[in-house]
Structure formats: C-alpha cells, structure tokens
Write an enzyme that holds these catalytic residues in place. Structure first.
Site, PDB file in Angstrom:
ATOM      1  N   LYS A 100      12.444 -26.808  75.626  1.00 20.03           N
ATOM      2  CA  LYS A 100      11.859 -25.573  75.091  1.00 20.03           C
ATOM      3  C   LYS A 100      10.375 -25.614  75.352  1.00 20.03           C
ATOM      4  CE  LYS A 100      13.375 -21.934  72.816  1.00 20.03           C
ATOM      5  NZ  LYS A 100      14.740 -21.379  72.854  1.00 20.03           N
TER       6      LYS A 100
HETATM    7  P1  NAD Z   1      12.084 -11.055  70.487  1.00 17.94           P
HETATM    8  O1  NAD Z   1      10.652 -11.390  70.603  1.00 17.94           O
HETATM    9  O2  NAD Z   1      12.701 -10.179  71.512  1.00 17.94           O
HETATM   10  O3  NAD Z   1      12.361 -10.411  69.037  1.00 17.94           O
HETATM   11  C1  NAD Z   1      11.961 -11.033  67.854  1.00 17.94           C
HETATM   12  C2  NAD Z   1      12.221 -10.081  66.696  1.00 17.94           C
HETATM   13  O4  NAD Z   1      11.944 -10.766  65.470  1.00 17.94           O
HETATM   14  C3  NAD Z   1      11.335  -8.834  66.702  1.00 17.94           C
HETATM   15  O5  NAD Z   1      12.107  -7.711  66.319  1.00 17.94           O
HETATM   16  C4  NAD Z   1      10.294  -9.142  65.631  1.00 17.94           C
HETATM   17  O6  NAD Z   1       9.759  -7.966  65.030  1.00 17.94           O
HETATM   18  C5  NAD Z   1      11.134  -9.931  64.650  1.00 17.94           C
HETATM   19  N1  NAD Z   1      10.347 -10.733  63.722  1.00 17.94           N
HETATM   20  C6  NAD Z   1       9.285 -11.538  63.986  1.00 17.94           C
HETATM   21  N2  NAD Z   1       8.806 -12.054  62.860  1.00 17.94           N
HETATM   22  C7  NAD Z   1       9.578 -11.591  61.859  1.00 17.94           C
HETATM   23  C8  NAD Z   1       9.592 -11.779  60.456  1.00 17.94           C
HETATM   24  N3  NAD Z   1       8.687 -12.543  59.865  1.00 17.94           N
HETATM   25  N4  NAD Z   1      10.555 -11.143  59.723  1.00 17.94           N
HETATM   26  C9  NAD Z   1      11.463 -10.349  60.328  1.00 17.94           C
HETATM   27  N5  NAD Z   1      11.502 -10.143  61.647  1.00 17.94           N
HETATM   28  C10 NAD Z   1      10.564 -10.752  62.396  1.00 17.94           C
HETATM   29  O7  NAD Z   1      12.857 -12.452  70.413  1.00 17.94           O
HETATM   30  P2  NAD Z   1      14.386 -12.750  70.774  1.00 17.94           P
HETATM   31  O8  NAD Z   1      14.459 -13.246  72.167  1.00 17.94           O
HETATM   32  O9  NAD Z   1      15.244 -11.647  70.326  1.00 17.94           O
HETATM   33  O10 NAD Z   1      14.637 -14.049  69.870  1.00 17.94           O
HETATM   34  C11 NAD Z   1      15.018 -13.948  68.497  1.00 17.94           C
HETATM   35  C12 NAD Z   1      15.642 -15.257  68.070  1.00 17.94           C
HETATM   36  O11 NAD Z   1      16.784 -15.521  68.880  1.00 17.94           O
HETATM   37  C13 NAD Z   1      14.753 -16.494  68.204  1.00 17.94           C
HETATM   38  O12 NAD Z   1      15.100 -17.408  67.184  1.00 17.94           O
HETATM   39  C14 NAD Z   1      15.174 -17.074  69.540  1.00 17.94           C
HETATM   40  O13 NAD Z   1      14.891 -18.442  69.662  1.00 17.94           O
HETATM   41  C15 NAD Z   1      16.671 -16.815  69.480  1.00 17.94           C
HETATM   42  N6  NAD Z   1      17.345 -16.819  70.762  1.00 17.94           N
HETATM   43  C16 NAD Z   1      16.953 -15.995  71.774  1.00 17.94           C
HETATM   44  C17 NAD Z   1      17.660 -15.983  72.966  1.00 17.94           C
HETATM   45  C18 NAD Z   1      17.314 -15.043  74.082  1.00 17.94           C
HETATM   46  O14 NAD Z   1      18.080 -14.989  75.057  1.00 17.94           O
HETATM   47  N7  NAD Z   1      16.260 -14.259  74.000  1.00 17.94           N
HETATM   48  C19 NAD Z   1      18.746 -16.859  73.146  1.00 17.94           C
HETATM   49  C20 NAD Z   1      19.136 -17.679  72.087  1.00 17.94           C
HETATM   50  C21 NAD Z   1      18.424 -17.648  70.903  1.00 17.94           C
END
Ligand code: NAD
Length: 447
Positions: free
Chosen positions: A131
């Site tokens: 990561k």
């Molecule tokens: P992103 O940046 O696209 O979205 C993040 C979201 O979280 C946004 O809507 C933001 O407003 C919200 N957020 C941030 N702080 C917050 C808070 N304090 N309270 C409520 N909401 C809040 O990110 P993403 O890629 O969707 O990733 C989200 C999660 O999924 C992370 O934990 C990431 O590690 C995990 N993840 C992502 C992927 C991927 O393919 N993108 C794969 C596996 C896991």
C-alpha cells in the site's frame, strides 16, 4: 538504511529523502497495524498455523518513505511525505492502492498493506500485499498541483514500483486519472525500447489508456455480489433489501448503483460533507446522487433528500449497512446503535475490535473487508493480465470471472467458519493464512 524511528528507508529520489521524525509519534496513537496482527493471531491460533508464517507476516518486507518537493501554482515549493509499504510477496508481485489523505501515516499504510496480503491470498490471486500513501488533502490543491505531486511521488519511488514487482492502484482520493499520470511518469524513466511495458505498472487506469472494462466499478460490484451470496444463504432476495452507505466515492457509489439495478432500496448516505436520508418511499436514486456528488463534491444538498445527523444516520433501520469510507467507523458506540442485519465492509478496516465484539454480541452478520472489497484487486489482476498479455476482455468476461473468484472465496470462508467455529473475519484470515503457509511449506526459505 535504518532510520531512528525504525523505518527501513530506501531513498531513491536524488535528494536522499528520509521519513519525517513526527511519524513515529503519530504511529503510537494509531496502532492499526497492531490490530491486523491481533486479527492474524486469532486466526492463526484457531487453525494451529505454522509459527514461522506468523513470524514472517508480523513484519512488512520493505518500507519506503520519501519526502519530496512539489512546485505550487504560485511558484512556492512545498515538501510532501509519502510511503510505500511492501508487506509480503510470497504469492506474487506486491499489489495495493495509493491513498492521498491528510491523516496518512506509516502505521496506517502498514496495516493496509498487510490487509492486501490477506485479501490476495484469500481470493487466491497471484499477488502479494502493499500500500502507498501521501500525507496531503488533495481538496486544498489545484488539479495541476495534484498532478505534479503524483509525478514527483512516482519519481521518488523510482524502481520500488514496477510491472513485475509492485503494482499500485487507486484508493481514497486517487482515481483513473491519477493512474494515467503514474504510467506516463514511470514510462519516462524507462529507455524508449522498454516503454511498452509501462502500462502494467499500475491498475485502475482509464480504459482508453490500458485499463480494464469493469475496473472502476469492480469493488462496488464485488460488494454487491457478496451481499447477494449472503442473501441467498438467508433465503431472501436482494430486491427486498434496504441499505445505507457511508462514503459515496468510488466504492460506495458503485455499490449503490449496482444495487439500484438489482432493485434494492437506498435509505441514507453519509460522506465527508454530512448525511442525508430519502424523503421518497422509493429511496434515494443512486445514479442521480452520484451525478450530484461529481458536481458538488458531496452528498449534502441532494435535491429531494433531508439532511440528518451522524447519529440518525447510524440508527437508520435497514437490512444492510455498507461502510465505504475510512477506517474505525464502526466502534463499540456506533455498533450499538446500528439497526441492520448485515455489515458489508466496502472500506478497509471500518470496524474496530470493540465494534466487532458488539456486532458479534448483537448477532449482526459481517462480510469482512478482506473478502467484501476484494472485487477491486481481482479486476486489477485481470487488467494486469490483459496489459501483459496484450489482450482485451469484454465486460461479460470480467464479470463472469470476478463472480466465480468471489464465489470460491465466499465458500472457502464459510467452510472455514463452520469447520473451526469461527466468526467470518477470523475465518477469512484463516483461509488466507493457510494458503500462505502452504506456499512457504513448499518453497522453503532461502538459503
Ligand atoms: P474515495 O476517495 O473514492 O471515496 C471516499 C469516500 O469517503 C468519499 O465519499 C468521502 O466523502 C468519504 N469520507 C471521507 N471521510 C469521511 C468521514 N470522516 N465520514 C464519512 N465519509 C467520509 O475512496 P474509495 O476508493 O471509494 O475508498 C473507500 C474505502 O474503500 C477505503 O477504505 C479504501 O481503502 C477501500 N477500498 C477501495 C478500493 C478501490 O478500488 N477504490 C478497493 C478496496 C477497498
């Protein structure tokens, strides 16, 4: 080299960068990596895992810390700190996203890297875990500044990433465009004759720049596939389910859009800007909400929805809650007010150990992150295969293979849970650890 705070820094940028001394103190407070250790320990004990496997996985294989300068639009130079933690690669090249967030810390990146090791082993794809992250709030930077930051971070990482070695992907606040900048920067560091292989240095690229169809929605699609498998086991139909989502970014919004197609009802959403609930009987329209978020940057102010407090959001009665934002959201306190049957973890590490205990006590089912959000890395694997093989898969092929891999992982986790009387999180870890143990047993340790 070993620095005072114990970080094994591989300095590749020309200015011989080091990790900032503040890091160690911040890490004491977070202890997320310790949580992963404890989760692994619980699973290892339950299945009597070979002790040397735990010993190896207790320490990331390599940790890279870089501090690097970026020119701002007004001509100033700002320094930024970034990390790449490569946890384990016994199953294949290191794999894991890059996150831009003001709270990024070495401890968090370590934990996220270890979760990637477990995830890839659980779904049985030939990748290890890694990561990366940069301590920055990208909302405070212009698009050009984010681009220069990205390019400079990649330059600083140098040979620590590469198509057959360590392959990043999008995570919080990074996306397909960020990945395209990474490919372009990485290609510029290769001799012209080798640039053809640059596109496989990252996954999650735009489809027009070597990405795979289906990658953008893959994590959300996988979350929904798993909810569907759970629903089948519960003898209910997904069309009858209602749900709430925390985080409406790549994972949360895609999960909601896929669930909309299947007829499930979205009752409430919370993101960094606030929380809303639906006024209408049919619930919130996930597609229209995704458009609103694209235009305004958050869910607040969505026409036809009512603003609610964080407390009301957590207490909303629904069948499923999908945390898809950041770590540590389902605490003992929030787990006590959740009014759902299933927590489907789209985010990494959304549930604290205390939150987990409350969910167990309250008999709320959990689809753990390492299983539930694995769709992203699975389709990343497909993208990497396509880049290296010079082939292009269609959407039907991507979805079919994604579903098949997730189904196998779901069944393996279920069997492990029933064989050892484990909760699903421990069962998922145990399944992954067995896989890793098998490879170490067969390969041995050099020399
Ligand atoms: P992103 O940046 O696209 O979205 C993040 C979201 O979280 C946004 O809507 C933001 O407003 C919200 N957020 C941030 N702080 C917050 C808070 N304090 N309270 C409520 N909401 C809040 O990110 P993403 O890629 O969707 O990733 C989200 C999660 O999924 C992370 O934990 C990431 O590690 C995990 N993840 C992502 C992927 C991927 O393919 N993108 C794969 C596996 C896991």
């Amino acid at each position: 080299m070993n620095t005072a705070n114990g970080l094994n820094t591989v300095a590749t940028d020309s200015r011989n960068t080091r990790v900032s001394p503040g890091t160690a103190m911040r890490d004491q407070e977070h202890r997320l990596f310790q949580r992963v250790q404890e989760q692994m320990d619980r699973a290892a004990e339950a299945i009597d895992l070979a002790p040397e496997v735990r010993k190896i996985l207790a320490m990331p294989a390599c940790e890279v810390g870089v501090n690097f300068p970026v020119r701002m639009d007004d001509g100033r130079i700002e320094m930024f700190s970034g990390y790449r933690v490569q946890h384990n690669n016994v199953l294949g090249p290191f794999k894991g996203g890059i996150r831009y967030h003001a709270d990024v810390s070495l401890d968090e990146v370590r934990a996220l890297a270890a979760w990637m090791t477990i995830k890839c082993a659980l779904v049985d794809i030939p990748f290890g875990g890694a990561k990366g992250g940069v301590q920055v709030d990208p909302a405070k930077l212009s698009r050009r500044e984010v681009e220069r930051l990205t390019r400079r971070f990649v330059y600083a990482l140098g040979a620590n990433i590469g198509p057959g070695y360590d392959v990043p992907a999008p995570d919080v606040n990074t996306d397909a465009r960020t990945m395209a900048w990474i490919v372009d920067t990485y290609a510029a560091t290769l001799p012209p004759q080798e640039r053809y292989r640059a596109s496989a240095v990252v996954t999650g690229k735009p489809v027009s720049a070597g990405g795979s169809v289906g990658r953008e929605k893959a994590t959300g699609q996988g979350v929904v596939d798993l909810i569907e498998m759970w629903a089948t086991d519960q003898r209910c139909e997904i069309v009858d389910l209602s749900y709430t989502v925390q985080g409406f970014g790549k994972v949360g919004s895609w999960a909601a859009r896929v669930l909309k197609d299947k007829g499930a009802k979205l009752l409430a959403v919370q993101d960094a800007t606030g929380a809303i609930k639906s006024d209408a009987a049919e619930g919130l329209d996930a597609d229209a909400l995704a458009d609103h978020v694209k235009k305004t940057g958050g869910v607040v102010g969505f026409p036809g929805a009512q603003a609610i407090s964080k407390e009301t959001f957590y207490a909303t009665r629904a069948d499923v809650f999908i945390p898809a934002a950041l770590e540590n959201q389902v605490t003992a306190e929030t787990a006590r007010v959740l009014n759902v049957r299933l927590v489907a973890e789209g985010a990494n590490g959304p549930t604290t150990p205390e939150g987990d205990s409350v969910l167990r006590e309250r008999r709320i089912a959990v689809l753990p992150d390492v299983l539930c959000n694995a769709g992203g890395v699975i389709v990343s694997y497909f993208e990497w295969l396509q880049n290296r093989g010079g082939t292009v898969w269609n959407a039907a092929e991507v979805n079919r293979q994604l579903r098949a891999i997730l189904e196998r992982a779901y069944v393996r986790t279920k069997e492990m849970a029933s064989e050892h009387a484990l909760d699903w999180r421990s069962a998922a870890y145990a399944t992954a650890l067995r896989r890793i143990e098998q490879v170490y047993a067969e390969r041995g340790i050099f020399p």
